[in-house]
Design an enzyme around this catalytic site. Structure first.
Site, PDB file in Angstrom:
ATOM      1  N   SER A  66       0.790  -1.234   0.000  1.00 32.81           N
ATOM      2  CA  SER A  66       0.000   0.000   0.000  1.00 32.81           C
ATOM      3  C   SER A  66       0.821   1.284   0.000  1.00 32.81           C
ATOM      4  O   SER A  66       0.253   2.369  -0.121  1.00 32.81           O
ATOM      5  CB  SER A  66      -0.972   0.004   1.178  1.00 32.81           C
ATOM      6  OG  SER A  66      -2.050  -0.871   0.921  1.00 32.81           O
ATOM      7  N   LYS A 204       3.041   6.785   4.923  1.00 34.42           N
ATOM      8  CA  LYS A 204       2.097   5.758   4.456  1.00 34.42           C
ATOM      9  C   LYS A 204       2.633   4.381   4.828  1.00 34.42           C
ATOM     10  O   LYS A 204       3.815   4.079   4.630  1.00 34.42           O
ATOM     11  CB  LYS A 204       1.909   5.845   2.939  1.00 34.42           C
ATOM     12  CG  LYS A 204       0.905   4.834   2.391  1.00 34.42           C
ATOM     13  CD  LYS A 204      -0.507   5.190   2.799  1.00 34.42           C
ATOM     14  CE  LYS A 204      -1.488   4.040   2.536  1.00 34.42           C
ATOM     15  NZ  LYS A 204      -1.379   2.969   3.564  1.00 34.42           N
ATOM     16  N   THR A 205       1.760   3.554   5.369  1.00 34.11           N
ATOM     17  CA  THR A 205       2.117   2.177   5.693  1.00 34.11           C
ATOM     18  C   THR A 205       1.824   1.253   4.514  1.00 34.11           C
ATOM     19  O   THR A 205       1.103   1.612   3.577  1.00 34.11           O
ATOM     20  CB  THR A 205       1.320   1.673   6.907  1.00 34.11           C
ATOM     21  OG1 THR A 205      -0.081   1.823   6.621  1.00 34.11           O
ATOM     22  CG2 THR A 205       1.691   2.434   8.168  1.00 34.11           C
ATOM     23  N   GLY A 206       2.363   0.060   4.607  1.00 35.08           N
ATOM     24  CA  GLY A 206       2.068  -0.992   3.634  1.00 35.08           C
ATOM     25  C   GLY A 206       2.280  -2.345   4.284  1.00 35.08           C
ATOM     26  O   GLY A 206       3.069  -2.469   5.226  1.00 35.08           O
TER      27      GLY A 206
END
Length: 260
Positions: A66, A204-206
């Protein structure tokens, strides 16, 4: 293939950016105490230097998961797949992994809850040809999106290293990407997480293979006055409870380096 053998060969085949690398004993200690296998890189755009933990892994490419929502937003806006970050996209009506994803919404809300079906809808509107052209134009990782327009950042073949993430985000933070400055500003606005006197944190995480074992990410940048510090963390997620370590360890690393 044995995981460590795979990482070894990935290092050999990945472009090397880390000639100016400084190992941080403080960040090394944070990873050791947490029991996390991963890397953290901080990129100082002023000096062009990296500092952090595990330089070998920082050059290994992994599926972006993501974190690609940042690039996906830039591309979708650039090609007119949506008119702005609040233009509503359909989630498709199917049952989703998280109930909160089961609603039509714009990119501003979707990126804040990492809504996969909304960003898959955006990618389908963009189309394979335009997506490939822009991934190449942006120089994102290995630039390979394959033939599946709505899974290439989740399952591959697209991959990117922590060092490449940090350089890409440094360019975004400074209006240096080959898309309009208005679009770059719009995307920066929707990934702003926190701010205080004289500083702002974007991120932003993923999580590859969510909710199962895979590689977790937290990427972003900090602005302090006119200075930009971009960063990228990736780590092995063995259990769902490991996921919370992404932001926790990332923030601790930024604090240890005097950025937050």
């Amino acid at each position: 293939m044995n995981k460590f053998v795979a990482i070894f060969f990935a290092v050999l085949s990945t472009p090397c950016f880390s000639a100016d690398w400084e190992e941080s004993s403080e960040v090394n200690g944070l990873f050791t105490r947490s029991g996390v296998s991963g890397t953290f890189v901080l990129y100082d755009s002023g000096s062009g230097k990296f500092i952090g933990h595990n330089p070998q892994r920082s050059e290994v490419r992994f599926v972006p998961a993501s974190t690609f929502k940042i690039a996906n937003s830039l591309i979708g806006l650039s090609v007119g797949a949506v008119k702005d970050v609040d233009d509503i996209l359909p989630y498709g009506g199917q049952k989703q992994l998280f109930k909160i994803w089961e609603r039509d919404m714009g990119l501003r809300e979707a990126i804040s809850i990492s809504n996969i079906p909304i960003y898959q809808a955006l990618a389908r509107r963009t189309g394979l040809e335009r997506m490939q052209a822009y991934v190449t134009k942006l120089g994102f990782g290995n630039e390979d999106i394959g033939t599946s327009i709505d899974t290439f950042w989740l399952d591959g073949p697209l991959e990117i290293s922590a060092q490449e993430q940090a350089i890409f985000l440094s360019r975004l933070a400074q209006d240096q990407l080959p898309v309009s400055k208005d679009i770059q500003k719009a995307v920066r606005d929707i990934v702003l997480l926190e701010q205080g006197e004289g500083w702002k944190l974007y991120g932003k995480t993923g999580w590859e293979n969510v909710p199962n074992p895979g590689v977790g990410w937290w990427v972003g940048w900090v602005t302090k006055g006119n200075h930009v510090y971009s960063f990228a963390l990736n780590m092995d997620i063995k259990n769902p409870s490991d996921a919370k370590q992404r932001v926790k360890l990332g923030k601790e690393s930024l604090k240890a380096l005097g950025i937050l």
